[in-house]
Design a protein around this motif. Structure first.
Motif, short mmCIF file in Angstrom:
data_model
loop_
_atom_site.label_atom_id
_atom_site.label_comp_id
_atom_site.label_asym_id
_atom_site.label_seq_id
_atom_site.Cartn_x
_atom_site.Cartn_y
_atom_site.Cartn_z
N THR A 1 -8.89 2.20 0.91
CA THR A 1 -8.71 1.02 0.20
C THR A 1 -9.55 -0.03 0.55
O THR A 1 -10.27 -0.24 1.49
CB THR A 1 -7.30 0.51 0.29
OG1 THR A 1 -7.12 0.29 1.77
CG2 THR A 1 -6.19 1.69 -0.15
N HIS B 1 -2.73 -0.07 -4.09
CA HIS B 1 -2.41 -1.00 -3.26
C HIS B 1 -2.69 -2.34 -3.90
O HIS B 1 -3.56 -2.46 -5.08
CB HIS B 1 -3.35 -0.79 -2.02
CG HIS B 1 -4.84 -1.18 -2.26
ND1 HIS B 1 -5.65 -0.65 -2.77
CD2 HIS B 1 -5.52 -2.38 -1.58
CE1 HIS B 1 -6.93 -1.45 -2.75
NE2 HIS B 1 -6.73 -2.35 -1.93
N ALA C 1 1.00 -1.12 0.01
CA ALA C 1 -0.03 -0.03 -0.02
C ALA C 1 0.83 1.28 0.08
O ALA C 1 1.92 1.18 0.83
CB ALA C 1 -1.13 0.09 1.20
#
Length: 270
Positions: free
Chosen positions: A147, A129, A116
């Protein structure tokens, strides 16, 4: 990369109490506006090597102002600007380097890592990511996950029509990672662009922060965090909370792997 951008940052990694080897790697580079965390997959060969390679190779793409002569992946949405291109292609380069190294050396075969990263520029944050390492943003006291995990459970939930029996059938496989760097020659990298405002805090972390010992994990928050941390502390204090918990992952029953996180506060311009 952006000398006029004022960023305050902190980063820390802790192996935890249940393992002697740290398979996490990170980089906090305010001078480049670049913050990254990689978590070598537990149980895979040379996870710590894979995570270190991910960080080093991605960082090398920002050390010099070179053009990454690679084609944007066919079938994916077009990038918004050059910085998003550079971040995503740096992760692609890291994936290829890890995969090729694993094919050359038997002891490295099968190594893989999550990733990430956040690249901060004037008024923008570029995020990329793969796997279950996460990026959060704290804005005006509100913590938001930016995310989505690449795990069996999250993909099942994203597909819709997920029944309780289907979730229960996953059992301890629920958090199995479905994407990682190094597993294949290519990997689908998820990216997004977010506008920033002065005072935004971006937190990049391994699953040790939001998973093992983190009561708020099912809500997408690390350790059930609810308020903003003072500048310079967001990496240290959540880490200490996770370490003090010293318990097994409440969802998987797996032993804790420790925690790695990097945090950056956008403070405006110099």
């Amino acid at each position: 990369m952006y000398p006029q951008l004022a960023i305050e940052a902190a980063a820390q990694s802790d192996v935890g109490r249940r393992r002697s080897r740290n398979e996490d790697s990170f980089a906090a580079l305010p001078c480049l506006g670049l913050f990254m965390v990689a978590d070598g997959l537990g149980g895979n060969a040379a996870g710590e090597v894979a995570s270190r390679m991910a960080i080093e190779v991605a960082k090398s793409c920002f050390d010099v102002d070179e053009d990454l002569e690679e084609t944007w992946p066919l079938g994916t949405s077009r990038p918004r600007d050059r910085d998003e291109v550079r971040l995503v292609l740096s992760v692609r380069r890291a994936n290829r380097a890890i995969y090729e190294a694993s094919q050359r050396q038997d002891e490295m075969r099968g190594m893989a890592t999550t990733f990430a990263g956040v690249l901060l520029g004037p008024g923008m944050a570029y995020i990329a990511h793969v796997g279950d390492s996460r990026v959060y943003r704290m804005r005006e006291g509100k913590l938001e996950r930016l995310t989505q995990d690449h795990t069996l459970l999250e993909e099942l939930l994203r597909d819709g029509g997920c029944s309780l029996s289907a979730i229960e059938a996953l059992s301890d496989r629920a958090n199995a990672v479905t994407r990682a760097l190094g597993c294949d020659e290519s990997v689908a990298i998820e990216s997004r662009v977010e506008a920033t405002v002065p005072g935004d805090v971006f937190l990049v972390c391994s699953d040790g922060l939001w998973g093992p010992g983190a009561r708020g994990a099912h809500r997408g928050s690390p350790g059930g965090a609810r308020g903003a941390e003072p500048c310079g502390e967001p990496a240290g204090r959540p880490r200490e909370r996770a370490r003090r918990a010293g318990q097994r992952d409440v969802r998987t029953g797996a032993a804790r792997r420790g925690v790695t996180c990097a945090a950056a506060t956008c403070c405006g311009f110099r």
